[in-house]
Motif scaffolding. Structure first.
Motif, mmCIF file in Angstrom:
data_model
loop_
_atom_site.group_PDB
_atom_site.id
_atom_site.type_symbol
_atom_site.label_atom_id
_atom_site.label_comp_id
_atom_site.label_asym_id
_atom_site.label_seq_id
_atom_site.Cartn_x
_atom_site.Cartn_y
_atom_site.Cartn_z
ATOM 1 N N HIS A 1 0.833 -1.215 0.000
ATOM 2 C CA HIS A 1 0.000 0.000 0.000
ATOM 3 C C HIS A 1 0.864 1.260 0.000
ATOM 4 N N SER A 2 1.937 1.220 -0.749
ATOM 5 C CA SER A 2 2.954 2.274 -0.786
ATOM 6 C C SER A 2 2.399 3.686 -1.005
ATOM 7 N N ARG A 3 2.757 4.607 -0.097
ATOM 8 C CA ARG A 3 2.404 6.027 -0.277
ATOM 9 C C ARG A 3 3.269 6.631 -1.385
ATOM 10 N N VAL A 4 4.516 6.170 -1.478
ATOM 11 C CA VAL A 4 5.405 6.715 -2.511
ATOM 12 C C VAL A 4 4.850 6.355 -3.899
ATOM 13 N N ARG A 5 4.392 5.105 -4.040
ATOM 14 C CA ARG A 5 3.836 4.697 -5.346
ATOM 15 C C ARG A 5 2.579 5.498 -5.686
ATOM 16 N N ALA A 6 1.748 5.773 -4.656
ATOM 17 C CA ALA A 6 0.501 6.491 -4.916
ATOM 18 C C ALA A 6 0.770 7.834 -5.591
ATOM 19 N N GLN A 7 1.911 8.460 -5.249
ATOM 20 C CA GLN A 7 2.230 9.748 -5.865
ATOM 21 C C GLN A 7 3.071 9.573 -7.136
ATOM 22 N N ARG A 8 4.001 8.610 -7.100
ATOM 23 C CA ARG A 8 4.936 8.437 -8.230
ATOM 24 C C ARG A 8 4.252 7.813 -9.442
ATOM 25 N N LEU A 9 3.431 6.785 -9.204
ATOM 26 C CA LEU A 9 2.732 6.102 -10.306
ATOM 27 C C LEU A 9 1.252 5.969 -9.929
ATOM 28 N N PRO A 10 0.522 7.092 -9.945
ATOM 29 C CA PRO A 10 -0.861 7.037 -9.441
ATOM 30 C C PRO A 10 -1.749 6.084 -10.241
ATOM 31 N N GLU A 11 -1.323 5.747 -11.459
ATOM 32 C CA GLU A 11 -2.144 4.833 -12.267
ATOM 33 C C GLU A 11 -2.039 3.388 -11.782
ATOM 34 N N ALA A 12 -1.022 3.081 -10.974
ATOM 35 C CA ALA A 12 -0.876 1.716 -10.444
ATOM 36 C C ALA A 12 -1.919 1.498 -9.342
ATOM 37 N N ALA A 13 -2.479 0.299 -9.292
ATOM 38 C CA ALA A 13 -3.553 0.042 -8.321
ATOM 39 C C ALA A 13 -3.301 -1.257 -7.588
ATOM 40 N N VAL A 14 -3.826 -1.351 -6.372
ATOM 41 C CA VAL A 14 -3.804 -2.635 -5.663
ATOM 42 C C VAL A 14 -5.076 -3.370 -6.041
ATOM 43 N N VAL A 15 -4.913 -4.576 -6.566
ATOM 44 C CA VAL A 15 -6.067 -5.360 -6.994
ATOM 45 C C VAL A 15 -6.300 -6.474 -5.978
ATOM 46 N N ASP A 16 -7.513 -6.484 -5.430
ATOM 47 C CA ASP A 16 -7.883 -7.495 -4.449
ATOM 48 C C ASP A 16 -8.445 -8.691 -5.212
ATOM 49 N N LEU A 17 -7.803 -9.852 -5.067
ATOM 50 C CA LEU A 17 -8.249 -11.032 -5.820
ATOM 51 C C LEU A 17 -9.520 -11.645 -5.221
ATOM 52 N N GLY A 18 -9.966 -11.105 -4.098
ATOM 53 C CA GLY A 18 -11.206 -11.626 -3.503
ATOM 54 C C GLY A 18 -11.029 -13.013 -2.915
ATOM 55 N N LEU A 19 -9.784 -13.433 -2.730
ATOM 56 C CA LEU A 19 -9.516 -14.756 -2.172
ATOM 57 C C LEU A 19 -8.712 -14.577 -0.884
ATOM 58 N N ASN A 20 -8.901 -15.495 0.040
ATOM 59 C CA ASN A 20 -8.087 -15.397 1.250
ATOM 60 C C ASN A 20 -7.667 -16.785 1.712
ATOM 61 N N GLY A 21 -6.750 -16.788 2.638
ATOM 62 C CA GLY A 21 -6.275 -18.066 3.156
ATOM 63 C C GLY A 21 -5.953 -17.936 4.628
ATOM 64 N N ILE A 22 -5.815 -19.063 5.298
ATOM 65 C CA ILE A 22 -5.393 -19.044 6.694
ATOM 66 C C ILE A 22 -3.906 -19.355 6.711
ATOM 67 N N TYR A 23 -3.177 -18.546 7.461
ATOM 68 C CA TYR A 23 -1.730 -18.711 7.512
ATOM 69 C C TYR A 23 -1.322 -18.829 8.978
ATOM 70 N N GLY A 24 -0.320 -19.628 9.266
ATOM 71 C CA GLY A 24 0.096 -19.739 10.658
ATOM 72 C C GLY A 24 1.180 -20.782 10.836
ATOM 73 N N ARG A 25 1.271 -21.286 12.051
ATOM 74 C CA ARG A 25 2.303 -22.289 12.323
ATOM 75 C C ARG A 25 1.843 -23.191 13.460
ATOM 76 N N THR A 26 2.521 -24.331 13.568
ATOM 77 C CA THR A 26 2.256 -25.268 14.643
ATOM 78 C C THR A 26 3.605 -25.828 15.099
ATOM 79 N N PRO A 27 3.752 -26.110 16.401
ATOM 80 C CA PRO A 27 5.066 -26.565 16.881
ATOM 81 C C PRO A 27 5.486 -27.886 16.240
ATOM 82 N N LEU A 28 6.786 -28.043 16.059
ATOM 83 C CA LEU A 28 7.314 -29.255 15.428
ATOM 84 C C LEU A 28 8.445 -29.812 16.299
#
Ligand SMILES: Cc1cc2nc3c(=O)[nH]c(=O)nc-3n(C[C@H](O)[C@H](O)[C@H](O)COP(=O)(O)OP(=O)(O)OC[C@H]3O[C@@H](n4cnc5c(N)ncnc54)[C@H](O)[C@@H]3O)c2cc1C
Length: 440
Positions: free
Chosen positions: A164-191
């Motif tokens: 979500h770069s603030r520098v990019r928002a000003q430097r290349l305002p045409e660039a956008a963050v695209v949300d793929l509408g997908l999510n996942g669970i991320y984490g860890r378990t002891p080994l």
């Protein structure tokens, strides 16, 4: 003839810190502004490849690079991406993406917060708390503007400030963050060692993807072991460094693609799920799978799990270089599915450091020429991987003929074709015009 340069960096994530290390090593004056210097490093295991390892070797002082190798994971028997069915039968495998690891001691994975602590070492005089909100550029330099009203002058500004770069928002305002509408669970378990000894050896290979019994209809679980070569805190002490480097025990990283039916059963919307509901979703996902997987999920601490949303940066194909440039996730943020984002950020840091040294040493015609060279090279290696990450092209390559047969028997040929089609359609639709575009 050499030139005095002051390089300003916005963002002290893995890439920004590595760039600061590399510039300091070269004697270039560098100031890094980070909004959360105490760290927010969410996440656990970082899969490393030769791009990241080579960059760290070039950028870090030798003692810190050795410490990074000390605290990397032990060498897996096979360094590859492995596909297993939910009964832990081998379906196939293929080499990981990216350059091969070249070091005498392989650096195939590292604990993210440990890497961050190593990267922070020796940068006390470089890092300043500050949220970058904008910049002003002119022919002789660039002024970075901070949220507290400070204005700081330099020759170059690098936006290493994440997706979500603030520098990019000003430097290349045409660039956008695209949300793929997908999510996942991320984490860890002891080994712990007893579990390491009792589980099937494939689970300790490079990176493992376990397919649900009905493939995508039933989700997938990705796993990656982190077993440090030596106890992390002891490694640091042995080198007379970091008395307070946080100890990290062995763990298995978990990353799950969870289908809608699982969330319905848990009775939670993914975005609002509590840590306990995230764990419950994982338990529903692996119900009836091999007992070793069930056991690992059961052992996970809910507080070690979080939801991750898949998004990417849709940047233009090219642009005219200036004194303000972008690197890492700020310009090629991508879903974590290929496990290459941090490696690319490190490679960017190495290439950009080389370009800035060429300015300092009078070998580049101008600052913007050198930055243009870096940006061309960065686009050539990073953008193809970004495209691959959002289309999943070739992600299932590597199945053995026997594995493919097993998959067909397991899922049924018709269902397999249907799953592949629906996956292609989903991704096709998602990378089309219906994606949610956030200009930020
Ligand atoms: C679940 C998950 C697993 C992953 N696994 C892997 C893996 O195994 N291997 C791999 O290579 N990659 C992996 N990645 C990708 C990797 O984490 C990123 O690509 C990498 O962190 C990018 O580094 P960066 O320095 O560009 O950005 P970041 O690490 O996002 O750092 C950006 C920094 O900028 C700071 N910042 C933001 N805005 C401002 C501002 N306005 N002013 C000042 N500071 C600011 C932030 O606080 C942050 O510290 C994974 C990602 C996820 C989500």
């Amino acid at each position: 003839m050499t030139y005095d340069l002051t390089v300003l960096i916005a963002g002290g994530g893995v890439g920004g810190l590595a760039l600061a290390q590399g510039l300091k090593k070269q004697g270039i004056h560098v100031r890094l502004f980070e909004r959360q210097p105490e760290g927010s490093a969410a996440g656990y295991r970082l899969h490393m490849n030769g791009d990241g390892g080579t960059a760290l070797e070039a950028l870090l002082p030798p003692h810190l690079f050795e410490l990074y190798l000390d605290t990397s994971r032990t060498d897996p028997e096979h360094e590859r991406l492995v596909f297993l069915d939910n009964r832990l039968r081998f379906l196939g495998g293929r080499p990981h993406l990216g350059a091969l690891v070249r070091h005498r001691r392989k650096d195939t994975a590292v604990n993210r917060s440990t890497l961050r602590q190593i990267l922070l070492s020796g940068l006390d005089d470089v890092i300043e708390r500050g949220e970058v909100v904008g910049f002003e550029e002119d022919a002789s330099g660039v002024t970075v503007i901070l949220a507290d009203g400070r204005r700081e002058r330099g020759d170059v500004l690098v936006g290493f400030d994440g997706v979500h770069s603030r520098v990019r928002a000003q430097r290349l305002p045409e660039a956008a963050v695209v949300d793929l509408g997908l999510n996942g669970i991320y984490g860890r378990t002891p080994l712990p060692p007893d579990l390491q000894r009792s589980i099937v050896p494939e689970l300790l290979d490079g990176f493992v993807i376990v397919m649900g019994p009905r493939l995508l209809e039933n989700g997938v679980l990705a796993m990656g072991a982190f077993t440090p070569r030596v106890p992390v805190a002891e490694a640091a002490e042995a080198r007379g460094l970091f008395p307070d480097l946080a100890p990290v025990g062995p763990y298995m990283m978990l990353g799950a693609g969870v289908p809608e039916s699982v969330w319905s059963e848990v009775g939670a919307e993914p975005a609002d799920a509590s840590p306990e509901q995230l764990k419950a979703a994982l338990q529903v996902l692996v119900r009836g799978w091999h007992p070793q997987i069930v056991e690992m999920v059961d052992r996970a601490t809910p507080g070690d799990l979080f939801l991750t949303q898949l998004r990417y940066v849709d940047a233009p194909e090219s642009w005219t270089a200036s004194r303000v440039t972008l690197a890492g996730d700020a310009i090629h943020g991508m879903p974590p599915t290929l496990g290459v984002g941090a490696n690319l950020a490190l490679r960017d840091a190495q290439v950009l450091a080389g370009a800035l040294v060429s300015v300092r040493d009078g070998r580049a015609a101008s600052v913007t020429d050198a930055i243009g060279d870096y940006e061309r090279e960065m686009r050539s290696y990073a953008f193809p991987l970004l495209r691959r990450a959002i289309t999943q092209e070739g992600s299932a390559s590597g199945f053995t003929p026997r594995g493919m047969l097993r998959l067909m028997r397991m899922v049924g040929v018709r269902r397999l074709v249907r799953a592949a089609r629906s996956r292609k359609n989903t991704v096709g639709r998602l990378v089309g015009t219906e994606q949610k575009r956030n200009h930020s």
